[in-house]
Design a protein around this motif. Sequence first.
Motif, PDB file in Angstrom:
ATOM      1  N   LYS A  51      -3.442  -2.451  16.926  1.00  0.00           N
ATOM      2  CA  LYS A  51      -2.859  -1.419  16.048  1.00  0.00           C
ATOM      3  C   LYS A  51      -1.431  -1.792  15.660  1.00  0.00           C
ATOM      4  O   LYS A  51      -1.031  -1.631  14.506  1.00  0.00           O
ATOM      5  CB  LYS A  51      -2.861  -0.060  16.747  1.00  0.00           C
ATOM      6  CG  LYS A  51      -4.223   0.539  16.962  1.00  0.00           C
ATOM      7  CD  LYS A  51      -4.046   1.846  17.731  1.00  0.00           C
ATOM      8  CE  LYS A  51      -5.339   2.434  18.190  1.00  0.00           C
ATOM      9  NZ  LYS A  51      -5.117   3.674  18.969  1.00  0.00           N
ATOM     10  N   PHE A  52      -0.664  -2.255  16.651  1.00  0.00           N
ATOM     11  CA  PHE A  52       0.723  -2.641  16.410  1.00  0.00           C
ATOM     12  C   PHE A  52       0.796  -3.783  15.403  1.00  0.00           C
ATOM     13  O   PHE A  52       1.573  -3.742  14.452  1.00  0.00           O
ATOM     14  CB  PHE A  52       1.370  -3.043  17.737  1.00  0.00           C
ATOM     15  CG  PHE A  52       2.790  -3.532  17.633  1.00  0.00           C
ATOM     16  CD1 PHE A  52       3.810  -2.669  17.291  1.00  0.00           C
ATOM     17  CD2 PHE A  52       3.103  -4.856  17.915  1.00  0.00           C
ATOM     18  CE1 PHE A  52       5.128  -3.112  17.212  1.00  0.00           C
ATOM     19  CE2 PHE A  52       4.414  -5.313  17.842  1.00  0.00           C
ATOM     20  CZ  PHE A  52       5.425  -4.432  17.483  1.00  0.00           C
ATOM     21  N   LYS A  53      -0.039  -4.798  15.592  1.00  0.00           N
ATOM     22  CA  LYS A  53      -0.065  -5.938  14.679  1.00  0.00           C
ATOM     23  C   LYS A  53      -0.415  -5.486  13.264  1.00  0.00           C
ATOM     24  O   LYS A  53       0.264  -5.857  12.296  1.00  0.00           O
ATOM     25  CB  LYS A  53      -1.067  -6.983  15.164  1.00  0.00           C
ATOM     26  CG  LYS A  53      -1.213  -8.150  14.228  1.00  0.00           C
ATOM     27  CD  LYS A  53      -2.245  -9.137  14.729  1.00  0.00           C
ATOM     28  CE  LYS A  53      -2.427 -10.273  13.732  1.00  0.00           C
ATOM     29  NZ  LYS A  53      -3.432 -11.241  14.192  1.00  0.00           N
ATOM     30  N   ASN A  54      -1.479  -4.696  13.128  1.00  0.00           N
ATOM     31  CA  ASN A  54      -1.885  -4.228  11.801  1.00  0.00           C
ATOM     32  C   ASN A  54      -0.800  -3.391  11.148  1.00  0.00           C
ATOM     33  O   ASN A  54      -0.554  -3.511   9.938  1.00  0.00           O
ATOM     34  CB  ASN A  54      -3.188  -3.440  11.890  1.00  0.00           C
ATOM     35  CG  ASN A  54      -4.370  -4.328  12.166  1.00  0.00           C
ATOM     36  OD1 ASN A  54      -4.373  -5.510  11.841  1.00  0.00           O
ATOM     37  ND2 ASN A  54      -5.394  -3.762  12.777  1.00  0.00           N
ATOM     38  N   TYR A  55      -0.135  -2.545  11.930  1.00  0.00           N
ATOM     39  CA  TYR A  55       0.960  -1.725  11.402  1.00  0.00           C
ATOM     40  C   TYR A  55       2.095  -2.616  10.891  1.00  0.00           C
ATOM     41  O   TYR A  55       2.606  -2.408   9.790  1.00  0.00           O
ATOM     42  CB  TYR A  55       1.462  -0.780  12.495  1.00  0.00           C
ATOM     43  CG  TYR A  55       2.707  -0.028  12.119  1.00  0.00           C
ATOM     44  CD1 TYR A  55       2.646   1.080  11.276  1.00  0.00           C
ATOM     45  CD2 TYR A  55       3.954  -0.420  12.604  1.00  0.00           C
ATOM     46  CE1 TYR A  55       3.793   1.768  10.917  1.00  0.00           C
ATOM     47  CE2 TYR A  55       5.101   0.264  12.256  1.00  0.00           C
ATOM     48  CZ  TYR A  55       5.020   1.359  11.418  1.00  0.00           C
ATOM     49  OH  TYR A  55       6.157   2.038  11.068  1.00  0.00           O
ATOM     50  N   CYS A  56       2.474  -3.605  11.702  1.00  0.00           N
ATOM     51  CA  CYS A  56       3.561  -4.509  11.314  1.00  0.00           C
ATOM     52  C   CYS A  56       3.234  -5.266  10.034  1.00  0.00           C
ATOM     53  O   CYS A  56       4.074  -5.399   9.136  1.00  0.00           O
ATOM     54  CB  CYS A  56       3.867  -5.500  12.440  1.00  0.00           C
ATOM     55  SG  CYS A  56       4.626  -4.747  13.885  1.00  0.00           S
ATOM     56  N   LEU A  57       2.014  -5.760   9.941  1.00  0.00           N
ATOM     57  CA  LEU A  57       1.615  -6.527   8.765  1.00  0.00           C
ATOM     58  C   LEU A  57       1.480  -5.633   7.526  1.00  0.00           C
ATOM     59  O   LEU A  57       1.928  -5.998   6.436  1.00  0.00           O
ATOM     60  CB  LEU A  57       0.307  -7.262   9.030  1.00  0.00           C
ATOM     61  CG  LEU A  57       0.392  -8.400  10.046  1.00  0.00           C
ATOM     62  CD1 LEU A  57      -1.003  -8.918  10.373  1.00  0.00           C
ATOM     63  CD2 LEU A  57       1.275  -9.526   9.534  1.00  0.00           C
ATOM     64  N   ALA A  58       0.874  -4.469   7.691  1.00  0.00           N
ATOM     65  CA  ALA A  58       0.649  -3.570   6.559  1.00  0.00           C
ATOM     66  C   ALA A  58       1.950  -3.044   5.966  1.00  0.00           C
ATOM     67  O   ALA A  58       2.044  -2.815   4.767  1.00  0.00           O
ATOM     68  CB  ALA A  58      -0.239  -2.406   6.988  1.00  0.00           C
ATOM     69  N   HIS A  59       2.950  -2.876   6.818  1.00  0.00           N
ATOM     70  CA  HIS A  59       4.215  -2.284   6.367  1.00  0.00           C
ATOM     71  C   HIS A  59       5.361  -3.288   6.342  1.00  0.00           C
ATOM     72  O   HIS A  59       6.515  -2.888   6.199  1.00  0.00           O
ATOM     73  CB  HIS A  59       4.578  -1.101   7.271  1.00  0.00           C
ATOM     74  CG  HIS A  59       3.556  -0.015   7.244  1.00  0.00           C
ATOM     75  ND1 HIS A  59       3.457   0.904   6.223  1.00  0.00           N
ATOM     76  CD2 HIS A  59       2.535   0.267   8.100  1.00  0.00           C
ATOM     77  CE1 HIS A  59       2.452   1.721   6.457  1.00  0.00           C
ATOM     78  NE2 HIS A  59       1.876   1.356   7.591  1.00  0.00           N
TER      79      HIS A  59
END
Length: 85
Positions: A51-59
């Motif tokens: 979740k953290f990785k996806n959040y960082c990449l998406a934003h």
Amino acid sequence: EYWCLEWQSKDRPQTEKQKGKRAWSDDLKPTEKHADLAQRLKVNMGEEWGKFKNYCLAHDKRYANFEAAFRNWLVSSVNMNGGKR
């Protein structure tokens, strides 16, 4: 007037707020300290890392210290899940 989305490219100049911070890198991995914290908090570290990785990449999140950012993420995840453990 039509908006040009060119500013969203990876090569855009850093803002004053972003200076000294770095973007996500595929060499980032959770540490043993993260595993210990996740165990104490009774959260699934692997799931939260994803979740953290996806959040960082998406934003396009940038942090001076990803280790500290993920520690904060783990602690916050307890509250984000309604306190369920």
